[in-house]
Design a protein around this motif. Structure first.
Motif, PDB file in Angstrom:
ATOM      1  N   PRO A 379      31.025  34.155  47.852  1.00  0.00           N
ATOM      2  CA  PRO A 379      30.740  35.560  48.157  1.00  0.00           C
ATOM      3  C   PRO A 379      31.608  36.541  47.356  1.00  0.00           C
ATOM      4  N   VAL A 380      32.387  36.033  46.377  1.00  0.00           N
ATOM      5  CA  VAL A 380      33.434  36.846  45.759  1.00  0.00           C
ATOM      6  C   VAL A 380      33.198  37.044  44.263  1.00  0.00           C
ATOM      7  N   SER A 416      41.919  40.395  41.476  1.00  0.00           N
ATOM      8  CA  SER A 416      41.167  41.185  42.454  1.00  0.00           C
ATOM      9  C   SER A 416      39.948  40.407  42.925  1.00  0.00           C
ATOM     10  N   PHE A 417      39.663  40.517  44.216  1.00  0.00           N
ATOM     11  CA  PHE A 417      38.522  39.859  44.823  1.00  0.00           C
ATOM     12  C   PHE A 417      37.627  40.924  45.455  1.00  0.00           C
ATOM     13  N   PHE A 418      36.360  40.940  45.061  1.00  0.00           N
ATOM     14  CA  PHE A 418      35.384  41.885  45.602  1.00  0.00           C
ATOM     15  C   PHE A 418      34.363  41.087  46.404  1.00  0.00           C
ATOM     16  N   PHE A 419      34.384  41.279  47.730  1.00  0.00           N
ATOM     17  CA  PHE A 419      33.522  40.505  48.631  1.00  0.00           C
ATOM     18  C   PHE A 419      32.167  41.198  48.761  1.00  0.00           C
ATOM     19  N   ALA A 420      31.346  41.045  47.708  1.00  0.00           N
ATOM     20  CA  ALA A 420      30.097  41.803  47.603  1.00  0.00           C
ATOM     21  C   ALA A 420      29.098  41.459  48.697  1.00  0.00           C
ATOM     22  N   PHE A 427      29.046  49.486  50.980  1.00  0.00           N
ATOM     23  CA  PHE A 427      30.471  49.363  50.713  1.00  0.00           C
ATOM     24  C   PHE A 427      30.935  47.959  51.096  1.00  0.00           C
ATOM     25  N   ALA A 428      31.765  47.364  50.235  1.00  0.00           N
ATOM     26  CA  ALA A 428      32.254  46.015  50.480  1.00  0.00           C
ATOM     27  C   ALA A 428      33.778  45.989  50.324  1.00  0.00           C
ATOM     28  N   PRO A 429      34.449  45.067  51.019  1.00  0.00           N
ATOM     29  CA  PRO A 429      35.921  45.015  50.964  1.00  0.00           C
ATOM     30  C   PRO A 429      36.442  44.416  49.667  1.00  0.00           C
ATOM     31  N   THR A 430      37.638  44.833  49.297  1.00  0.00           N
ATOM     32  CA  THR A 430      38.335  44.292  48.129  1.00  0.00           C
ATOM     33  C   THR A 430      39.739  43.873  48.532  1.00  0.00           C
TER      34      THR A 430
END
Length: 460
Positions: A379-380, A416-420, A427-430
């Motif tokens: 998911p990242v 950096s990890f973007f949990f799309a 909006f998604a967490p980073t």
């Protein structure tokens, strides 16, 4: 013919709602589902008044009929009655009894707002629709809609928010004894000069409003406010009882103009900009500033871009004119997109700071390389980077001048990890992990730091 057929159907629908008596002949009737079909057909046929009449009949039969309100919203919008259209679409969204119904209502509301030349409201409705999108097709539709509306909207707003636990919120040293050029000076470090732990909160808001645009140029008004606030840990407060959170906080704000125009081959551009603003640190205003910038962007190929930039800035100290400084910055940046979607970025920045105050006269250089993976890992989405920095002071004074001046070197790495896949309303967490060290011949400025930043990022 279509209108005549629909009119007959409406008449049948209307008579079905009239109570019958034993003396009256039996009248034909249609079902609610048939009426909905007729309303949709009237809408598609361009007979908006007829669609409105059928939808009103549906609402009389069921005042929570989300579909009927959607028809009303579309009909009123085409009949140039924006107030009633907005009211109807809000009711359609409110009474939607499934994610699909709410998604459709919100997307219809976005379309109506766009047709009424209210792109910012349209973007807001698309964000609401994104909260109810549960298929890839719906998400792709929203991303496409949002890009189109954003391109048409003269107003753009970008907000970055992060919260970062850190073991060094004040850029303090890890050392206890003061050493300069390898020699112990008998000095001791304590309190606010030592590394203090806590949480760093950052809010960075950027606003841009398009003033004019043609085929080859665009002019924007710009504004930005950036604030970095600190919450010291209990152990930090115990180690430095005479400092407060505001001592390490900083804020700056600016407003300016920007003009971009095409130059040379397709994809090449020049951007001229200017801004004025102010900076605060330690709870008080530290300086005002004005700056001028130029940036040249060059499209080397469909996958490669190169840019050059330069900025001249004047800072006016609020404490003393002796602390006024001139700042000149040059930069270059190269970006390459690989065939697999990965992206490589390389950047170089050099800066010259000069002023009458001795310790405000120095030069810096930094090199940054980053690699963004195009494909998700589960998911990242992952981006990695490394930054090397160098700072040189020809003359540096503590209690007395430091022989040879001061030289600092730093090396930081980050991932950096973007949990799309875990988004809400687009909006998604980073999560970013950053760690590194700075070394110096004046060990007061030798620091180590590890920070974990938690934030949010837009998917489109």
């Amino acid at each position: 013919m279509i209108r005549a057929a629909l009119a007959v159907a409406v008449a049948l629908w209307a008579t079905a709602a009239v109570p019958q008596t034993q003396d009256q002949p039996e009248r034909a009737s249609i079902s609610l589902d048939q009426a909905r079909v007729l309303a949709r057909q009237a809408l598609h046929a361009g007979d908006f008044e007829l669609a409105r009449q059928i939808a009103m009949g549906l609402v009389q039969a069921d005042e929570t009929d989300a579909y009927a309100y959607g028809i009303l919203a579309a009909a009123h919008s085409r009949m140039n009655n924006p107030k009633l259209a907005r009211a109807a679409v809000r009711l359609s969204y409110r009474h939607g009894d499934s994610p699909g119904a709410k998604f459709g209502a919100a997307r219809t509301a976005a379309s109506i707002a766009y047709q009424q030349e209210r792109p910012t409201l349209s973007q807001a409705w698309l964000r609401i629709a994104a909260a109810h999108a549960d298929t890839d097709k719906q998400k792709n539709l929203l991303a496409s809609d949002y890009r189109n509306v954003r391109a048409a909207n003269p107003l753009s707003f970008n907000l970055t928010v992060s919260v970062a636990p850190s073991d060094n919120v004040n850029n303090g040293t890890d050392n206890v004894l003061e050493v300069i050029n390898g020699t112990y000076t008998q000095g001791l470090f304590g309190g606010a000069t030592r590394a203090l732990s806590g949480v760093v909160g950052v809010v960075d808001a950027r606003l841009r409003y398009r003033l004019a645009r043609d085929k080859t140029s665009q002019t924007n008004a710009t504004a930005r406010i950036y604030t970095r606030q600190i919450d010291l840990s209990a152990s930090a407060k115990a180690a430095a009882p005479f400092v407060s959170n505001s001592d390490f906080a900083s804020t700056f704000a600016e407003a300016g103009l920007e003009h971009q125009f095409a130059a040379g081959k397709e994809g090449n551009s020049v951007t001229l900009s200017g801004a004025v603003g102010a900076s605060w640190s330690g709870g008080s205003r530290s300086y005002d500033f004005g700056k001028l910038s130029v940036r040249r962007g060059i499209r080397l190929s469909p996958a490669d871009r190169l840019s050059f930039s330069g900025t001249a800035e004047k800072r006016f100290s609020t404490r003393s004119s002796l602390r006024d400084v001139d700042v000149f910055t040059l930069g270059t940046h190269y970006s390459h997109r690989r065939d697999n979607g990965d992206r490589v970025n390389l950047g170089l920045t050099v800066q010259d700071v000069s002023g009458a105050f001795t310790n405000a006269d120095y030069r810096t250089a930094s090199v940054r390389a980053s690699y963004a993976f195009g494909k998700q890992v589960g998911p990242v989405k992952i981006t990695t980077g490394v930054t090397f920095g160098y700072t040189d002071y020809d003359t540096y004074v503590l209690v007395s001048p430091v022989a040879g001046g001061r030289e600092d070197q730093s090396l930081y790495g980050d991932v950096s990890f973007f949990f799309a896949d875990y988004d809400f309303a687009g909006f998604a967490p980073t999560v970013q992990v950053r760690t590194g060290r700075r070394s110096s011949n004046v060990n007061r400025f030798e620091i180590g730091e590890t920070t974990i930043s938690l934030g949010i990022q837009s998917k489109f």
